[in-house]
Scaffold this motif. Structure first.
Motif, PDB file in Angstrom:
ATOM      1  N   PHE A  55       0.848  -1.186   0.000  1.00 50.80           N
ATOM      2  CA  PHE A  55       0.000   0.000   0.000  1.00 50.80           C
ATOM      3  C   PHE A  55       0.885   1.237   0.000  1.00 50.80           C
ATOM      4  O   PHE A  55       1.721   1.422   0.875  1.00 50.80           O
ATOM      5  N   ASP A  56       0.701   2.074  -1.010  1.00 52.03           N
ATOM      6  CA  ASP A  56       1.424   3.333  -1.131  1.00 52.03           C
ATOM      7  C   ASP A  56       0.531   4.433  -0.561  1.00 52.03           C
ATOM      8  O   ASP A  56      -0.453   4.825  -1.193  1.00 52.03           O
ATOM      9  N   PRO A  57       0.833   4.920   0.651  1.00 54.05           N
ATOM     10  CA  PRO A  57      -0.046   5.913   1.270  1.00 54.05           C
ATOM     11  C   PRO A  57      -0.070   7.252   0.530  1.00 54.05           C
ATOM     12  O   PRO A  57      -1.071   7.968   0.583  1.00 54.05           O
ATOM     13  N   THR A  58       0.985   7.577  -0.184  1.00 50.92           N
ATOM     14  CA  THR A  58       1.018   8.829  -0.938  1.00 50.92           C
ATOM     15  C   THR A  58      -0.004   8.811  -2.075  1.00 50.92           C
ATOM     16  O   THR A  58      -0.700   9.789  -2.314  1.00 50.92           O
ATOM     17  N   ALA A  59      -0.079   7.657  -2.756  1.00 51.31           N
ATOM     18  CA  ALA A  59      -1.020   7.520  -3.873  1.00 51.31           C
ATOM     19  C   ALA A  59      -2.364   6.950  -3.421  1.00 51.31           C
ATOM     20  O   ALA A  59      -3.303   6.916  -4.216  1.00 51.31           O
ATOM     21  N   ALA A  60      -2.435   6.495  -2.165  1.00 51.16           N
ATOM     22  CA  ALA A  60      -3.644   5.843  -1.629  1.00 51.16           C
ATOM     23  C   ALA A  60      -4.078   4.691  -2.529  1.00 51.16           C
ATOM     24  O   ALA A  60      -5.245   4.564  -2.902  1.00 51.16           O
ATOM     25  N   ALA A  61      -3.083   3.858  -2.909  1.00 49.95           N
ATOM     26  CA  ALA A  61      -3.356   2.760  -3.833  1.00 49.95           C
ATOM     27  C   ALA A  61      -2.423   1.584  -3.557  1.00 49.95           C
ATOM     28  O   ALA A  61      -1.332   1.754  -3.020  1.00 49.95           O
ATOM     29  N   TRP A  62      -2.889   0.390  -3.946  1.00 51.89           N
ATOM     30  CA  TRP A  62      -2.051  -0.807  -3.894  1.00 51.89           C
ATOM     31  C   TRP A  62      -1.205  -0.856  -5.157  1.00 51.89           C
ATOM     32  O   TRP A  62      -1.710  -0.605  -6.249  1.00 51.89           O
ATOM     33  N   LYS A  63       0.084  -1.183  -5.011  1.00 50.51           N
ATOM     34  CA  LYS A  63       0.996  -1.235  -6.145  1.00 50.51           C
ATOM     35  C   LYS A  63       1.789  -2.539  -6.121  1.00 50.51           C
ATOM     36  O   LYS A  63       1.945  -3.168  -5.073  1.00 50.51           O
ATOM     37  N   ASP A  64       2.330  -2.905  -7.274  1.00 50.58           N
ATOM     38  CA  ASP A  64       3.128  -4.125  -7.420  1.00 50.58           C
ATOM     39  C   ASP A  64       4.481  -3.931  -6.722  1.00 50.58           C
ATOM     40  O   ASP A  64       5.289  -3.099  -7.136  1.00 50.58           O
ATOM     41  N   ALA A  65       4.712  -4.694  -5.673  1.00 55.56           N
ATOM     42  CA  ALA A  65       5.922  -4.526  -4.858  1.00 55.56           C
ATOM     43  C   ALA A  65       7.194  -4.912  -5.605  1.00 55.56           C
ATOM     44  O   ALA A  65       8.226  -4.262  -5.455  1.00 55.56           O
ATOM     45  N   GLU A  66       7.130  -5.947  -6.423  1.00 59.23           N
ATOM     46  CA  GLU A  66       8.327  -6.371  -7.156  1.00 59.23           C
ATOM     47  C   GLU A  66       8.656  -5.383  -8.273  1.00 59.23           C
ATOM     48  O   GLU A  66       9.807  -4.994  -8.447  1.00 59.23           O
ATOM     49  N   ALA A  67       7.660  -4.942  -9.011  1.00 56.90           N
ATOM     50  CA  ALA A  67       7.871  -3.990 -10.111  1.00 56.90           C
ATOM     51  C   ALA A  67       8.430  -2.664  -9.600  1.00 56.90           C
ATOM     52  O   ALA A  67       9.240  -2.027 -10.270  1.00 56.90           O
ATOM     53  N   ASP A  68       8.011  -2.254  -8.394  1.00 57.69           N
ATOM     54  CA  ASP A  68       8.469  -0.986  -7.829  1.00 57.69           C
ATOM     55  C   ASP A  68       9.764  -1.121  -7.026  1.00 57.69           C
ATOM     56  O   ASP A  68      10.237  -0.144  -6.447  1.00 57.69           O
ATOM     57  N   GLY A  69      10.327  -2.334  -6.946  1.00 58.29           N
ATOM     58  CA  GLY A  69      11.597  -2.529  -6.239  1.00 58.29           C
ATOM     59  C   GLY A  69      11.465  -2.584  -4.722  1.00 58.29           C
ATOM     60  O   GLY A  69      12.458  -2.481  -4.018  1.00 58.29           O
TER      61      GLY A  69
END
Length: 71
Positions: A28-42
Motif C-alpha cells: 500500500f502506497d499511502p502517498t497515492a492511496a493505492a495498492w501497487k506491485d511490490a516487485e515492479a516498484d523494487g
C-alpha cells in the motif's frame, strides 16, 4: 510488517523472506492511496531460490497483501 529493532546501521536491519508466493505481492502506497506491485516498484526482490525478500531498516514498516486480492 514492521521491524521493531531500533539499533542504527546494519545491526538494526532485518530481512524477511516470503516463501512460495508465486503470484507476487502488492504494497500500500499511502502517498497515492493505492495498492501497487511490490516487485515492479523494487520494494521486494527475488532471491536465488525464487522467493521474494525485503530488508527493513530499524522501525520501518510496510503493508503488504497477496497480488490480486480483493479490494
Amino acid at each position: 510488517i514492521t521491524n521493531k529493532l531500533w539499533h542504527e546501521g546494519e545491526e538494526g536491519k532485518n530481512t524477511l523472506e516470503f516463501i512460495d508466493i508465486k503470484g507476487g505481492l502488492e504494497y500500500f502506497d499511502p502517498t497515492a492511496a493505492a495498492w501497487k506491485d511490490a516487485e515492479a516498484d523494487g520494494i521486494v526482490e527475488r532471491n536465488e531460490s525464487g522467493n521474494l525478500t525485503r530488508t527493513f531498516d530499524a522501525g520501518e514498516g510496510i503493508l503488504f497483501r497477496l497480488a490480486g486480492s480483493a479490494e
